[in-house]
Design a protein around this motif. Sequence first.
Motif, PDB file in Angstrom:
ATOM      1  N   GLN A  69     -20.889 -96.751  51.988  1.00 38.79           N
ATOM      2  CA  GLN A  69     -22.181 -96.670  51.316  1.00 38.79           C
ATOM      3  C   GLN A  69     -22.269 -97.817  50.311  1.00 38.79           C
ATOM      4  O   GLN A  69     -22.286 -97.628  49.100  1.00 38.79           O
ATOM      5  CB  GLN A  69     -22.321 -95.318  50.619  1.00 38.79           C
ATOM      6  CG  GLN A  69     -22.266 -94.130  51.558  1.00 38.79           C
ATOM      7  CD  GLN A  69     -23.379 -94.182  52.606  1.00 38.79           C
ATOM      8  OE1 GLN A  69     -24.531 -94.447  52.286  1.00 38.79           O
ATOM      9  NE2 GLN A  69     -23.016 -93.917  53.848  1.00 38.79           N
ATOM     10  N   GLY A  70     -22.333 -99.004  50.844  1.00 37.04           N
ATOM     11  CA  GLY A  70     -22.375-100.190  49.989  1.00 37.04           C
ATOM     12  C   GLY A  70     -22.786-101.407  50.791  1.00 37.04           C
ATOM     13  O   GLY A  70     -22.994-101.348  52.009  1.00 37.04           O
ATOM     14  N   ARG A  71     -22.893-102.546  50.097  1.00 37.94           N
ATOM     15  CA  ARG A  71     -23.267-103.814  50.721  1.00 37.94           C
ATOM     16  C   ARG A  71     -22.417-104.911  50.106  1.00 37.94           C
ATOM     17  O   ARG A  71     -21.961-104.790  48.974  1.00 37.94           O
ATOM     18  CB  ARG A  71     -24.759-104.121  50.525  1.00 37.94           C
ATOM     19  CG  ARG A  71     -25.676-103.018  51.050  1.00 37.94           C
ATOM     20  CD  ARG A  71     -27.148-103.363  50.808  1.00 37.94           C
ATOM     21  NE  ARG A  71     -28.022-102.272  51.224  1.00 37.94           N
ATOM     22  CZ  ARG A  71     -28.443-101.299  50.422  1.00 37.94           C
ATOM     23  NH1 ARG A  71     -28.072-101.297  49.155  1.00 37.94           N
ATOM     24  NH2 ARG A  71     -29.223-100.343  50.875  1.00 37.94           N
ATOM     25  N   ALA A  72     -22.226-105.994  50.850  1.00 39.37           N
ATOM     26  CA  ALA A  72     -21.357-107.070  50.380  1.00 39.37           C
ATOM     27  C   ALA A  72     -21.940-108.414  50.770  1.00 39.37           C
ATOM     28  O   ALA A  72     -22.598-108.551  51.812  1.00 39.37           O
ATOM     29  CB  ALA A  72     -19.945-106.916  50.951  1.00 39.37           C
ATOM     30  N   GLU A  73     -21.676-109.409  49.911  1.00 37.64           N
ATOM     31  CA  GLU A  73     -22.113-110.790  50.146  1.00 37.64           C
ATOM     32  C   GLU A  73     -20.887-111.687  50.122  1.00 37.64           C
ATOM     33  O   GLU A  73     -20.110-111.674  49.167  1.00 37.64           O
ATOM     34  CB  GLU A  73     -23.111-111.204  49.067  1.00 37.64           C
ATOM     35  CG  GLU A  73     -23.583-112.643  49.173  1.00 37.64           C
ATOM     36  CD  GLU A  73     -24.532-112.986  48.042  1.00 37.64           C
ATOM     37  OE1 GLU A  73     -25.758-112.987  48.270  1.00 37.64           O
ATOM     38  OE2 GLU A  73     -24.041-113.228  46.904  1.00 37.64           O
ATOM     39  N   MET A  74     -20.725-112.461  51.182  1.00 40.38           N
ATOM     40  CA  MET A  74     -19.566-113.330  51.315  1.00 40.38           C
ATOM     41  C   MET A  74     -20.013-114.793  51.345  1.00 40.38           C
ATOM     42  O   MET A  74     -20.968-115.138  52.026  1.00 40.38           O
ATOM     43  CB  MET A  74     -18.797-113.002  52.606  1.00 40.38           C
ATOM     44  CG  MET A  74     -17.562-113.873  52.830  1.00 40.38           C
ATOM     45  SD  MET A  74     -16.878-113.672  54.501  1.00 40.38           S
ATOM     46  CE  MET A  74     -16.463-111.930  54.456  1.00 40.38           C
ATOM     47  N   LEU A  75     -19.313-115.623  50.569  1.00 41.55           N
ATOM     48  CA  LEU A  75     -19.557-117.057  50.581  1.00 41.55           C
ATOM     49  C   LEU A  75     -18.743-117.684  51.705  1.00 41.55           C
ATOM     50  O   LEU A  75     -17.520-117.561  51.740  1.00 41.55           O
ATOM     51  CB  LEU A  75     -19.177-117.666  49.230  1.00 41.55           C
ATOM     52  CG  LEU A  75     -19.305-119.182  49.101  1.00 41.55           C
ATOM     53  CD1 LEU A  75     -20.750-119.619  49.310  1.00 41.55           C
ATOM     54  CD2 LEU A  75     -18.795-119.644  47.739  1.00 41.55           C
ATOM     55  N   LEU A  76     -19.455-118.344  52.629  1.00 39.48           N
ATOM     56  CA  LEU A  76     -18.780-118.968  53.768  1.00 39.48           C
ATOM     57  C   LEU A  76     -18.478-120.428  53.455  1.00 39.48           C
ATOM     58  O   LEU A  76     -17.388-120.771  53.035  1.00 39.48           O
ATOM     59  CB  LEU A  76     -19.648-118.827  55.016  1.00 39.48           C
ATOM     60  CG  LEU A  76     -20.006-117.379  55.407  1.00 39.48           C
ATOM     61  CD1 LEU A  76     -20.919-117.347  56.617  1.00 39.48           C
ATOM     62  CD2 LEU A  76     -18.753-116.554  55.636  1.00 39.48           C
ATOM     63  N   THR A  77     -19.455-121.285  53.670  1.00 42.20           N
ATOM     64  CA  THR A  77     -19.345-122.687  53.280  1.00 42.20           C
ATOM     65  C   THR A  77     -20.319-122.926  52.127  1.00 42.20           C
ATOM     66  O   THR A  77     -21.127-122.047  51.819  1.00 42.20           O
ATOM     67  CB  THR A  77     -19.683-123.599  54.473  1.00 42.20           C
ATOM     68  OG1 THR A  77     -21.010-123.292  54.939  1.00 42.20           O
ATOM     69  CG2 THR A  77     -18.708-123.383  55.616  1.00 42.20           C
ATOM     70  N   PRO A  78     -20.269-124.068  51.445  1.00 39.55           N
ATOM     71  CA  PRO A  78     -21.183-124.289  50.322  1.00 39.55           C
ATOM     72  C   PRO A  78     -22.650-124.084  50.723  1.00 39.55           C
ATOM     73  O   PRO A  78     -23.175-124.755  51.605  1.00 39.55           O
ATOM     74  CB  PRO A  78     -20.910-125.748  49.937  1.00 39.55           C
ATOM     75  CG  PRO A  78     -19.500-125.985  50.338  1.00 39.55           C
ATOM     76  CD  PRO A  78     -19.293-125.177  51.586  1.00 39.55           C
ATOM     77  N   GLY A  79     -23.296-123.097  50.078  1.00 37.35           N
ATOM     78  CA  GLY A  79     -24.700-122.814  50.359  1.00 37.35           C
ATOM     79  C   GLY A  79     -24.941-121.856  51.495  1.00 37.35           C
ATOM     80  O   GLY A  79     -26.096-121.547  51.801  1.00 37.35           O
ATOM     81  N   ALA A  80     -23.902-121.355  52.134  1.00 35.45           N
ATOM     82  CA  ALA A  80     -24.050-120.429  53.268  1.00 35.45           C
ATOM     83  C   ALA A  80     -23.427-119.089  52.895  1.00 35.45           C
ATOM     84  O   ALA A  80     -22.256-119.021  52.505  1.00 35.45           O
ATOM     85  CB  ALA A  80     -23.391-120.978  54.530  1.00 35.45           C
ATOM     86  N   PHE A  81     -24.222-118.021  53.026  1.00 33.52           N
ATOM     87  CA  PHE A  81     -23.784-116.680  52.658  1.00 33.52           C
ATOM     88  C   PHE A  81     -23.965-115.733  53.839  1.00 33.52           C
ATOM     89  O   PHE A  81     -24.927-115.863  54.609  1.00 33.52           O
ATOM     90  CB  PHE A  81     -24.586-116.139  51.468  1.00 33.52           C
ATOM     91  CG  PHE A  81     -24.397-116.912  50.196  1.00 33.52           C
ATOM     92  CD1 PHE A  81     -23.427-116.539  49.279  1.00 33.52           C
ATOM     93  CD2 PHE A  81     -25.179-118.020  49.915  1.00 33.52           C
ATOM     94  CE1 PHE A  81     -23.245-117.246  48.100  1.00 33.52           C
ATOM     95  CE2 PHE A  81     -25.012-118.736  48.750  1.00 33.52           C
ATOM     96  CZ  PHE A  81     -24.042-118.354  47.837  1.00 33.52           C
ATOM     97  N   LEU A  82     -23.048-114.796  53.949  1.00 35.60           N
ATOM     98  CA  LEU A  82     -23.171-113.706  54.919  1.00 35.60           C
ATOM     99  C   LEU A  82     -23.274-112.400  54.142  1.00 35.60           C
ATOM    100  O   LEU A  82     -22.473-112.147  53.234  1.00 35.60           O
ATOM    101  CB  LEU A  82     -21.972-113.669  55.863  1.00 35.60           C
ATOM    102  CG  LEU A  82     -21.997-112.563  56.932  1.00 35.60           C
ATOM    103  CD1 LEU A  82     -21.449-113.078  58.260  1.00 35.60           C
ATOM    104  CD2 LEU A  82     -21.180-111.340  56.490  1.00 35.60           C
ATOM    105  N   ARG A  83     -24.257-111.562  54.499  1.00 34.85           N
ATOM    106  CA  ARG A  83     -24.481-110.294  53.802  1.00 34.85           C
ATOM    107  C   ARG A  83     -24.360-109.152  54.791  1.00 34.85           C
ATOM    108  O   ARG A  83     -25.014-109.159  55.846  1.00 34.85           O
ATOM    109  CB  ARG A  83     -25.848-110.298  53.126  1.00 34.85           C
ATOM    110  CG  ARG A  83     -25.990-111.440  52.127  1.00 34.85           C
ATOM    111  CD  ARG A  83     -27.285-111.415  51.348  1.00 34.85           C
ATOM    112  NE  ARG A  83     -27.324-112.553  50.421  1.00 34.85           N
ATOM    113  CZ  ARG A  83     -28.079-113.642  50.593  1.00 34.85           C
ATOM    114  NH1 ARG A  83     -28.891-113.720  51.630  1.00 34.85           N
ATOM    115  NH2 ARG A  83     -28.034-114.627  49.724  1.00 34.85           N
TER     116      ARG A  83
END
Length: 338
Positions: A69-83
């Motif tokens: 029951q949550g959400r996460a944001e991951m930094l991949l490369t500079p300026g690119a995010f996966l949620r």
Amino acid sequence: MSRLGVGALWSLAVLTALTIPANCQSVISTHSGVVHFFEGSVYLGDQPLESHPGKFATVPKGVELRTAQGRAEMLLTPGAFLRLGEESAIRMIDNDLSHTRLELLSGSAVVDSDEPSSGTSVSLLHKHWSVRFREQGVYRIDCEPPRLWVLQGEAEVSTDSHDTSVSVGTGMSMPFAAVLLPERAIDSPRDALSTWSEGRHQSISTDNAIAANIQDPASMDASISGSDSFTYFPMLGLPSLGQDLSSTYDALGLAQPGFNSLYLPGFTFLPLLLGIRPIGFPPARFPSAYPHPIPVRPVYPLPVRPVYPRPVPTRPTFPRPTAPIHVFTGGVHVGGRR
């Protein structure tokens, strides 16, 4: 205010400006997989993530990042995010910036990417399909049913059994099947993940826009500068507005899920009255409690003619003629002639 008080405020302002990072994306890593932001129950492997100021967890090769029951944001490369949305999981296959590869195991994920930097590459896999993000845009991949949505940008999709790839552009979607056929997207997903992802996008874009306007105090002329003119943004360094005010925003329906700005502490939505409109992100959307107004044409009363009473013709009234009355002034006549 005394000179001592002004000097103390100036020193505090400069110290605050120097201690706050000049860019919201303050995390610098030589590998992909930094957990940039998360809410609720999120697990790295079997261990629940805990928030520690200034410390960021990293997803190493072969390890899963999973949400309950949550959400996460991951930094991949500079300026690119996966949620990641709720009840979703990804596995890090390769965390090298030059060829970052992840596998979506379950749930849904949104990739929000700036223009790819030179020498970087991001690919997201799901079962037999691989999606490579070629340019700046917003992309979404769902597992049930398996489908790619290109909200903005362009992606290349390939399968294990075919060497050729299929391009999917803005406003298109494509089911993951044996035969890859892009189609025009009719109804893009509008759920909790998309709303949260918009809030995160607004947070990062807003902080970057504010950071771009911060001036170096050493480069400013103190003779023409006031005690607060070290930045164009007057709220820099202010303490959080507190939980009470945030709860008030929530009660009024002004909270944008996912909005958590470094430079706007305590705000749960983008305050448009400040005039901050970072380029390249969608306008703030508010919950249905505050729907967009429907234009209504003004209603004017119909002209009413004045009502005058019609004159009723009447004949003139004259007194009726009466028979003349003779008055005898002589004596009484009796008998014959005179």
